[in-house]
Design a protein around this motif. Structure first.
Motif, PDB file in Angstrom:
ATOM      1  N   GLN A 137      -0.937   2.072  -2.365  1.00 51.39           N
ATOM      2  CA  GLN A 137      -2.320   1.897  -1.916  1.00 51.39           C
ATOM      3  C   GLN A 137      -3.134   1.158  -2.975  1.00 51.39           C
ATOM      4  OE1 GLN A 137      -4.039   5.623  -0.657  1.00 51.39           O
ATOM      5  NE2 GLN A 137      -2.308   6.077   0.691  1.00 51.39           N
ATOM      6  N   PHE A 141      -4.874  -2.421  -2.389  1.00 52.18           N
ATOM      7  CA  PHE A 141      -6.323  -2.512  -2.557  1.00 52.18           C
ATOM      8  C   PHE A 141      -6.678  -3.578  -3.594  1.00 52.18           C
ATOM      9  CE2 PHE A 141     -10.272  -1.306  -4.701  1.00 52.18           C
ATOM     10  CZ  PHE A 141     -11.135  -1.242  -3.624  1.00 52.18           C
ATOM     11  N   GLU A 145      -8.709  -7.073  -3.177  1.00 50.56           N
ATOM     12  CA  GLU A 145      -9.889  -7.361  -3.998  1.00 50.56           C
ATOM     13  C   GLU A 145      -9.773  -8.715  -4.701  1.00 50.56           C
ATOM     14  OE1 GLU A 145     -12.924  -5.532  -4.505  1.00 50.56           O
ATOM     15  OE2 GLU A 145     -12.106  -4.784  -2.620  1.00 50.56           O
ATOM     16  N   LEU A 168      -4.207  -0.177   3.062  1.00 54.37           N
ATOM     17  CA  LEU A 168      -5.572  -0.565   2.722  1.00 54.37           C
ATOM     18  C   LEU A 168      -6.574   0.411   3.327  1.00 54.37           C
ATOM     19  CD1 LEU A 168      -7.326  -2.615   1.265  1.00 54.37           C
ATOM     20  CD2 LEU A 168      -7.292  -4.017   3.328  1.00 54.37           C
ATOM     21  N   ARG A 169      -6.356   0.795   4.568  1.00 52.05           N
ATOM     22  CA  ARG A 169      -7.259   1.742   5.235  1.00 52.05           C
ATOM     23  C   ARG A 169      -7.260   3.087   4.499  1.00 52.05           C
ATOM     24  NH1 ARG A 169      -5.080   1.617   9.885  1.00 52.05           N
ATOM     25  NH2 ARG A 169      -3.882   3.529   9.747  1.00 52.05           N
ATOM     26  N   ARG A 172      -9.041   2.783   1.074  1.00 48.72           N
ATOM     27  CA  ARG A 172     -10.501   2.770   1.223  1.00 48.72           C
ATOM     28  C   ARG A 172     -11.034   4.146   1.600  1.00 48.72           C
ATOM     29  NH1 ARG A 172     -10.865  -3.090   4.275  1.00 48.72           N
ATOM     30  NH2 ARG A 172     -10.957  -4.325   2.363  1.00 48.72           N
ATOM     31  N   LYS A 173     -10.316   4.837   2.448  1.00 49.92           N
ATOM     32  CA  LYS A 173     -10.731   6.183   2.860  1.00 49.92           C
ATOM     33  C   LYS A 173     -10.721   7.134   1.665  1.00 49.92           C
ATOM     34  CE  LYS A 173      -9.604   9.771   6.225  1.00 49.92           C
ATOM     35  NZ  LYS A 173      -8.708  10.149   7.324  1.00 49.92           N
ATOM     36  N   LEU A 175     -10.879   6.307  -1.542  1.00 51.67           N
ATOM     37  CA  LEU A 175     -11.920   5.894  -2.494  1.00 51.67           C
ATOM     38  C   LEU A 175     -13.295   6.336  -2.006  1.00 51.67           C
ATOM     39  CD1 LEU A 175     -10.660   2.336  -3.495  1.00 51.67           C
ATOM     40  CD2 LEU A 175     -10.716   4.387  -4.936  1.00 51.67           C
ATOM     41  N   HIS A 176     -13.540   6.159  -0.723  1.00 53.36           N
ATOM     42  CA  HIS A 176     -14.823   6.578  -0.152  1.00 53.36           C
ATOM     43  C   HIS A 176     -15.021   8.079  -0.362  1.00 53.36           C
ATOM     44  CE1 HIS A 176     -18.259   6.661   2.537  1.00 53.36           C
ATOM     45  NE2 HIS A 176     -17.705   7.688   3.147  1.00 53.36           N
ATOM     46  N   LEU A 187     -17.221   2.366  -1.643  1.00 52.55           N
ATOM     47  CA  LEU A 187     -16.847   0.958  -1.532  1.00 52.55           C
ATOM     48  C   LEU A 187     -16.966   0.495  -0.103  1.00 52.55           C
ATOM     49  CD1 LEU A 187     -13.691   0.960  -3.794  1.00 52.55           C
ATOM     50  CD2 LEU A 187     -15.963   0.185  -4.355  1.00 52.55           C
TER      51      LEU A 187
END
Length: 187
Positions: A137, A141, A145, A168-169, A172-173, A175-176, A187
């Motif tokens: 992941q 990511f 970027e 990627l999903r 992001r999940k 990290l969020h 992000l």
């Protein structure tokens, strides 16, 4: 009449370098050195290792120049070499990249370069969150970027495009969620 500057495509530059044009290599290096180093810095456990891997990558580009086949993918070829250098390092150390002993020290050094303490703190939180992602992941990511398309990431990592989308999903999940929990902007 004005002077028009034209940027030569990366593949064209690489073809020129294959024929002995060192200026073409210098232009390729200038175009991609910062992005390559950023990718390695965010992926490797230390800045010193990132620098060493970047140098090894460029050395491999020089040594393997005759193997390059122009298909519009110099950037992907370059990052594949760098990624393989990371994998080789990881195997030689018999541990995974996310088992790095002290990524926080490098994160703090990077954050110190920013002008305000608030921005440095925010960057530190984001970089620490990125370091907690699983290897696949994090790699996906960071490549995204750096401007790689999903297709290019799939080619580079030798995975299916749907797998890249999922990684990627999930990145992001995570990290969020991580940044939301710490009170930072997501992000």
């Amino acid at each position: 009449m004005g002077l028009f500057l034209t940027l030569r495509a990366d593949d064209s530059l690489m073809n020129s370098f294959q024929k002995g044009d060192s200026a073409a290599f210098n232009e390729l290096y200038g175009r991609h050195k910062d992005r390559l180093y950023r990718f390695l810095l965010r992926s490797a456990p230390s800045a010193a290792l990132a620098e060493e891997l970047a140098q090894e990558t460029w050395t491999s580009v020089i040594k393997r120049a005759s193997q390059f086949q122009a298909k519009g993918h110099f950037k992907t070829w370059l990052f594949t070499i760098a990624r393989n250098k990371l994998i080789d390092y990881s195997r030689s150390q018999a541990k995974k990249l996310d088992d790095a002993q002290n990524p926080e020290a490098e994160i703090e050094a990077s954050a110190d370069k920013h002008s305000s303490p608030e921005k440095a703190y925010e960057l530190t939180q984001i970089l620490q969150a990125i370091q907690t992602l699983p290897n696949e992941q994090r790699e996906t990511f960071l490549l995204k970027e750096e401007g790689f398309s999903l297709r290019e990431i799939a080619e580079l990592t030798q995975t299916e495009a749907e797998t890249v989308k999922s990684r990627l999903r999930y990145a992001r999940k995570r990290l969020h969620a991580s940044l939301s929990d710490s009170g930072e902007l997501a992000l």
